[in-house]
Motif scaffolding. Structure first.
Motif, PDB file in Angstrom:
ATOM      1  N   GLU A  30       0.829  -1.203   0.000  1.00 44.36           N
ATOM      2  CA  GLU A  30       0.000   0.000   0.000  1.00 44.36           C
ATOM      3  C   GLU A  30       0.866   1.257   0.000  1.00 44.36           C
ATOM      4  O   GLU A  30       0.579   2.237  -0.697  1.00 44.36           O
ATOM      5  N   THR A  31       1.935   1.244   0.787  1.00 41.53           N
ATOM      6  CA  THR A  31       2.875   2.367   0.798  1.00 41.53           C
ATOM      7  C   THR A  31       3.499   2.559  -0.580  1.00 41.53           C
ATOM      8  O   THR A  31       3.630   3.682  -1.084  1.00 41.53           O
ATOM      9  N   LEU A  84       7.392  11.030   0.390  1.00 43.88           N
ATOM     10  CA  LEU A  84       6.826   9.692   0.261  1.00 43.88           C
ATOM     11  C   LEU A  84       7.925   8.638   0.167  1.00 43.88           C
ATOM     12  O   LEU A  84       7.783   7.529   0.698  1.00 43.88           O
ATOM     13  N   ARG A 131       9.312   7.876   3.574  1.00 43.99           N
ATOM     14  CA  ARG A 131       8.375   6.995   4.281  1.00 43.99           C
ATOM     15  C   ARG A 131       8.467   5.565   3.760  1.00 43.99           C
ATOM     16  O   ARG A 131       8.379   4.597   4.530  1.00 43.99           O
ATOM     17  N   PHE A 132       8.641   5.414   2.460  1.00 46.81           N
ATOM     18  CA  PHE A 132       8.805   4.082   1.880  1.00 46.81           C
ATOM     19  C   PHE A 132      10.058   3.403   2.421  1.00 46.81           C
ATOM     20  O   PHE A 132      10.040   2.219   2.771  1.00 46.81           O
ATOM     21  N   ALA A 190       9.420   2.226   5.815  1.00 48.27           N
ATOM     22  CA  ALA A 190       8.576   1.032   5.771  1.00 48.27           C
ATOM     23  C   ALA A 190       9.395  -0.195   5.377  1.00 48.27           C
ATOM     24  O   ALA A 190       9.183  -1.292   5.907  1.00 48.27           O
TER      25      ALA A 190
END
Length: 243
Positions: free
Chosen positions: A112-113, A130, A133-134, A137
């Motif tokens: 989803e990320t 983003l 953040r990836f 994750a």
């Protein structure tokens, strides 16, 4: 054996005269490879480009076999990405990092990320944050997640501005003052402390410095691998603008 799933194309390599081996990051079946018959045809070649999302049906006689894919394009981003160096370097870096995951190991939250990232990978305002953040994750899925919820020293949940390079936990301004030269900066956008659509350039640089440190410490160095050159180029483009 058969299943159908959505997947984001990571790469292809030739197989024989007309076919390719397709590498997907799928929602429910993780990073998965399969043979696509006729994958080099004029019809399928544009579909099987990195960054596109496809609907894929995988079939094999036994689960451990390579198997074959039948694919249908769902989101065709690749042609648009061709005009964006930011997106192209981002795609290459993204694929390199995802290949650190065991094949066929499902990571639905990471998918989803990833989906959000590829939708905005050519957007200079959104892609850098983003991507940070990836990478966070990815670290979490590999077992090296950071704890940015509270101060490692005091348990405080406010005024968090550092990260300990030893524990991977957040540190408050007061607790970290005496050790700030040995701590990593924690950008506010990672803990919801900014309302701006685009974080400041300094925060983006701090974000990439944070993930860079832990990727090297926990992923690249233990494997004896350097960071991909494409990542350095992506970061340079993502942080090129001044505050």
């Amino acid at each position: 054996m058969q299943w159908t799933d959505q997947g984001i194309v990571l790469g292809v390599r030739r197989h024989g005269e007309t076919s390719v081996i397709l590498e997907l990051m799928t929602r429910e079946h993780g990073r998965h490879l399969g043979l696509v018959h006729g994958g080099r045809s004029k019809t399928l070649k544009p579909v099987l480009q990195p960054g596109n999302t496809v609907q894929a049906t995988w079939r094999a006689r036994l689960d451990e076999h390579l198997g074959s894919f039948q694919v249908e394009g769902l989101a065709m981003r690749a042609a648009h990405f061709m005009g964006s160096p930011l997106a192209l370097y981002g795609l290459a870096t993204m694929a390199h990092l995802l290949r650190c995951l065991p094949e066929r190991d499902p990571h639905p939250a990471l998918y989803e990320t990833l989906s959000v990232l590829v939708d905005h990978l050519d957007d200079r305002d959104l892609a850098p944050a983003l991507f940070v953040r990836f990478e966070l994750a990815m670290l979490a899925e590999l077992g090296f997640g950071l704890d940015l919820s509270s101060c490692a020293a005091t348990g405080a949940r406010s005024d968090l501005i550092y990260v300990s390079p030893k524990s991977g936990r957040a540190v408050s301004a007061a607790a970290g003052e005496a050790y700030k030269d040995r701590l990593l900066r924690l950008p506010g956008f990672l803990i919801g402390q900014t309302r701006a659509n685009r974080p400041r350039g300094s925060d983006i640089r701090d974000g990439f410095a944070l993930t860079d440190f832990f990727l090297h410490q926990n992923v690249f160095d233990p494997r004896g691998q350097p960071a991909p050159e494409e990542r350095a180029r992506f970061v340079a483009l993502a942080t090129a603008e001044e505050d």
